[in-house]
Motif scaffolding. Structure first.
Motif, PDB file in Angstrom:
ATOM      1  N   ARG A 222       0.854  -1.181   0.000  1.00 54.49           N
ATOM      2  CA  ARG A 222       0.000   0.000   0.000  1.00 54.49           C
ATOM      3  C   ARG A 222       0.897   1.241   0.000  1.00 54.49           C
ATOM      4  NH1 ARG A 222      -3.018  -3.455  -0.923  1.00 54.49           N
ATOM      5  NH2 ARG A 222      -5.189  -3.768  -0.229  1.00 54.49           N
ATOM      6  N   LEU A 223       0.397   2.305  -0.627  1.00 55.48           N
ATOM      7  CA  LEU A 223       1.095   3.580  -0.646  1.00 55.48           C
ATOM      8  C   LEU A 223       0.315   4.587   0.189  1.00 55.48           C
ATOM      9  CD1 LEU A 223       1.965   3.836  -4.460  1.00 55.48           C
ATOM     10  CD2 LEU A 223       3.456   3.046  -2.610  1.00 55.48           C
ATOM     11  N   VAL A 224       1.026   5.339   1.007  1.00 52.07           N
ATOM     12  CA  VAL A 224       0.446   6.433   1.777  1.00 52.07           C
ATOM     13  C   VAL A 224       1.008   7.729   1.194  1.00 52.07           C
ATOM     14  CG1 VAL A 224       0.208   7.495   4.044  1.00 52.07           C
ATOM     15  CG2 VAL A 224       0.305   5.004   3.845  1.00 52.07           C
ATOM     16  N   VAL A 225       0.136   8.570   0.644  1.00 54.67           N
ATOM     17  CA  VAL A 225       0.593   9.784  -0.024  1.00 54.67           C
ATOM     18  C   VAL A 225      -0.256  10.966   0.412  1.00 54.67           C
ATOM     19  CG1 VAL A 225       1.458   8.524  -2.028  1.00 54.67           C
ATOM     20  CG2 VAL A 225      -0.876   9.393  -2.042  1.00 54.67           C
ATOM     21  N   GLY A 226       0.316  12.152   0.250  1.00 56.23           N
ATOM     22  CA  GLY A 226      -0.416  13.374   0.523  1.00 56.23           C
ATOM     23  C   GLY A 226      -0.765  14.075  -0.777  1.00 56.23           C
ATOM     24  N   ALA A 227      -1.994  14.540  -0.898  1.00 57.96           N
ATOM     25  CA  ALA A 227      -2.452  15.214  -2.114  1.00 57.96           C
ATOM     26  C   ALA A 227      -3.433  16.306  -1.729  1.00 57.96           C
ATOM     27  CB  ALA A 227      -3.100  14.225  -3.077  1.00 57.96           C
ATOM     28  N   ARG A 228      -3.486  17.348  -2.558  1.00 54.10           N
ATOM     29  CA  ARG A 228      -4.361  18.487  -2.279  1.00 54.10           C
ATOM     30  C   ARG A 228      -5.534  18.506  -3.251  1.00 54.10           C
ATOM     31  NH1 ARG A 228       0.665  21.384  -1.003  1.00 54.10           N
ATOM     32  NH2 ARG A 228       0.562  21.976   1.197  1.00 54.10           N
ATOM     33  N   PRO A 229      -6.749  18.699  -2.760  1.00 50.92           N
ATOM     34  CA  PRO A 229      -7.903  18.879  -3.649  1.00 50.92           C
ATOM     35  C   PRO A 229      -7.720  20.124  -4.512  1.00 50.92           C
ATOM     36  CG  PRO A 229      -8.616  18.387  -1.413  1.00 50.92           C
ATOM     37  CD  PRO A 229      -7.142  18.662  -1.342  1.00 50.92           C
ATOM     38  N   GLY A 230      -7.751  19.924  -5.811  1.00 50.88           N
ATOM     39  CA  GLY A 230      -7.548  21.039  -6.714  1.00 50.88           C
ATOM     40  C   GLY A 230      -6.132  21.572  -6.729  1.00 50.88           C
ATOM     41  N   GLY A 231      -5.200  20.889  -6.044  1.00 53.44           N
ATOM     42  CA  GLY A 231      -3.819  21.324  -6.006  1.00 53.44           C
ATOM     43  C   GLY A 231      -3.524  22.395  -4.986  1.00 53.44           C
ATOM     44  N   THR A 232      -4.517  22.838  -4.225  1.00 55.60           N
ATOM     45  CA  THR A 232      -4.313  23.889  -3.225  1.00 55.60           C
ATOM     46  C   THR A 232      -5.028  23.514  -1.932  1.00 55.60           C
ATOM     47  OG1 THR A 232      -6.261  25.117  -3.972  1.00 55.60           O
ATOM     48  CG2 THR A 232      -4.152  25.680  -5.003  1.00 55.60           C
ATOM     49  N   GLY A 233      -4.745  24.266  -0.875  1.00 58.08           N
ATOM     50  CA  GLY A 233      -5.449  24.066   0.385  1.00 58.08           C
ATOM     51  C   GLY A 233      -4.824  22.995   1.244  1.00 58.08           C
ATOM     52  N   ASP A 234      -5.648  22.396   2.102  1.00 55.98           N
ATOM     53  CA  ASP A 234      -5.174  21.369   3.025  1.00 55.98           C
ATOM     54  C   ASP A 234      -4.696  20.141   2.267  1.00 55.98           C
ATOM     55  OD1 ASP A 234      -5.954  23.083   4.995  1.00 55.98           O
ATOM     56  OD2 ASP A 234      -7.798  22.011   5.498  1.00 55.98           O
ATOM     57  N   LEU A 235      -3.764  19.427   2.897  1.00 54.49           N
ATOM     58  CA  LEU A 235      -3.216  18.203   2.314  1.00 54.49           C
ATOM     59  C   LEU A 235      -3.971  17.016   2.884  1.00 54.49           C
ATOM     60  CD1 LEU A 235      -0.640  17.673   0.437  1.00 54.49           C
ATOM     61  CD2 LEU A 235       0.448  16.873   2.538  1.00 54.49           C
ATOM     62  N   LEU A 236      -4.606  16.229   2.022  1.00 59.28           N
ATOM     63  CA  LEU A 236      -5.276  15.011   2.461  1.00 59.28           C
ATOM     64  C   LEU A 236      -4.299  13.843   2.393  1.00 59.28           C
ATOM     65  CD1 LEU A 236      -8.841  15.134   0.835  1.00 59.28           C
ATOM     66  CD2 LEU A 236      -8.066  16.044   3.021  1.00 59.28           C
TER      67      LEU A 236
END
Length: 479
Positions: A222-236
């Motif tokens: 499994r991979l655990v990654v951080g990504a932003r909705p729309g490329g901006t804002g909080d990191l999910l």
């Protein structure tokens, strides 16, 4: 051309204490783990040079880790398992790294990522153990939804109001190896990974983007990654299955050191992320980050520091063995005792060379000093993890300074020791890798690869600013 990576099925190897039909449990006596680690380290040391030269994806190494049960070590206590704390995990990483630092780095990233749901999930939900299979039998309506950020609530259906999984427990029960990284883009021109809302009533997200990772992506479950909705804002922080057809992995084959760490670049092409695979949120404003959440990068940095310390200790131990063998020399045909002087003493050998003794004294002292600083940082971080959400900002700042000091001292010691070792064993019988020796260049290459991403002057500046002005270092997720 990159292709979707399919991890081969591994045999279901269980520890001796785990009967069939149950999740893998660790033995009741945690004292067994130092012995298990020592045996695995000895096994890895036997063919470490050959595997380093081959540079293949570390599937065999991961199988050895799973057989020993080490990926499940850093797991919170529960009814069917016994948890080991950070000190035990650090000791395991350090000893494994002394034998093979690439495998140690694999394990370090895995341990740090396994606590992602605890670091980034809501505070009151951080201890809700739940496996992926268990969620199918849960009634979402019976659970009260936790506090959600604006980003989370914008695209989450009522059915998805579930407690986030405790990833360390899932990892132990499903026998996963984790890889990836929770980090913002490295440069202003790098958009990072982006999430867009999924269409339909099921909610969730679609993950796109391309990122390079330092360890484990070629062999992870499994991979655990951080990504932003729309490329901006909080990191999910999201959990992704690398076997999905939209995940493409390119192995990093041109590495100077840490060749078996499983580094590579991963491309995510329209990969669905269901709501239950969102492990938590890292706020865009660092002042809104809880002190306990801010321990996440410190945990990874400390574990990687343990890898560097293991490299230094492993190189020093190998060189000592070579020097001792060179001192003993070949056994004469006349007897096992060797030549003896008239006064009954053995003649002087390389082990009596004052300059050699001085060199080993200097290197051993450097290793001891680094170990002392690392152990102090380990104890402080272990107390911080135990405090959990009651951790204060000042306590987090003090831990950050200790981890930065451990990084700096250990990084310098590892590079110095592995460089000096090359000089000490040069020309010594048995030291040449072409003749079956340990290949001391790999220790130097691995130390360089580990320390290159970390700027010691930045760490020292933060330490000095905290010591002189009482300021807190900025939150950074980069190791």
């Amino acid at each position: 051309m990159s292709t979707p990576r399919k991890s081969p099925k591994r045999p279901a190897v269980r520890t001796a204490s785990a009967p069939a039909g149950r999740a893998v449990d660790r033995p009741a006596d945690d004292e067994i783990w130092p012995r298990v680690t020592r045996e695995l380290a000895d096994d890895l040391a036997v063919d470490a040079l050959a595997r380093d030269r081959a540079g293949k994806a570390p599937f065999d190494e991961v199988a050895r880790l799973q057989e020993a049960g080490l990926p499940a070590l850093l797991t919170a206590p529960g009814p069917s398992r016994r948890g080991a704390d950070l000190r035990a995990a650090c000791a395991v990483v350090r000893e494994i790294s002394a034998a093979d630092s690439s495998v140690g780095e694999l394990l370090a990233h895995h341990y740090a990522l396994s606590w992602s749901s605890r670091f980034f999930g809501p505070a009151h939900e951080a201890h809700a153990p739940r496996t992926a299979s268990a969620t199918e039998d849960r009634d979402p309506a019976a659970e009260s939804p936790g506090p959600a950020t604006e980003t989370e609530a914008a695209h989450r259906p009522d059915a998805a109001h579930r407690r986030p999984p405790s990833l360390d427990v899932c990892t132990a029960e499903e026998r996963w190896l984790l890889a990836g990284g929770v980090e913002p883009p490295r440069t202003a021109t790098d958009p990072g990974l982006a999430l867009t809302p999924a269409e339909g009533s099921g909610g969730g997200w679609i993950l796109d983007g391309r990122r390079a990772f330092a360890s484990g992506v070629t062999v992870a479950d499994r991979l655990v990654v951080g990504a932003r909705p729309g490329g901006t804002g909080d990191l999910l922080v999201v959990l992704v299955d690398p076997a999905h057809p939209g995940v493409f992995t390119d192995a990093g084959t041109d590495r100077v050191g840490q060749r078996l760490a499983g580094a590579g670049t991963v491309t995510f092409d329209h990969v669905p992320v269901p709501p239950e695979h969102v492990l938590g949120v890292l706020p865009h404003d660092e002042h809104a980050v809880a002190p306990f959440t801010a321990l996440a990068p410190l945990a990874l940095r400390l574990l990687l520091t343990q890898v560097g310390l293991g490299v230094a200790e492993g190189a020093l131990a190998e060189a000592r063995d070579i020097s001792r063998a060179d001192q003993a020399g070949p056994v004469p045909a006349g007897g096992a005792g060797g030549p003896v002087a008239a006064d009954g003493t053995a003649p002087a050998g390389s082990g009596d060379d004052p300059y050699l003794l001085l060199a080993y004294g200097e290197l051993a002292t450097a290793a001891h000093a680094a170990a002392a600083v690392v152990e102090r940082a380990t104890d402080a971080l272990a107390r911080g993890l135990h405090a959990e959400w009651s951790l204060t900002l000042e306590e987090r700042a003090d831990i950050s300074v200790l981890v930065a000091a451990a990084e700096t001292v250990t990084g310098r010691a590892a590079v110095h020791i592995t460089t000096r070792i090359l000089e000490l064993v040069d020309g010594t019988a048995g030291a040449d890798s072409r003749g079956g020796g340990p290949g001391f260049d790999r220790f130097w290459r691995n130390a360089r690869a580990l320390t290159a991403p970390t700027r010691a002057d930045h760490r020292l500046r933060d330490i000095g600013d905290h010591y002189l002005n009482g300021t807190h270092a900025r939150l950074t997720l980069l190791a």
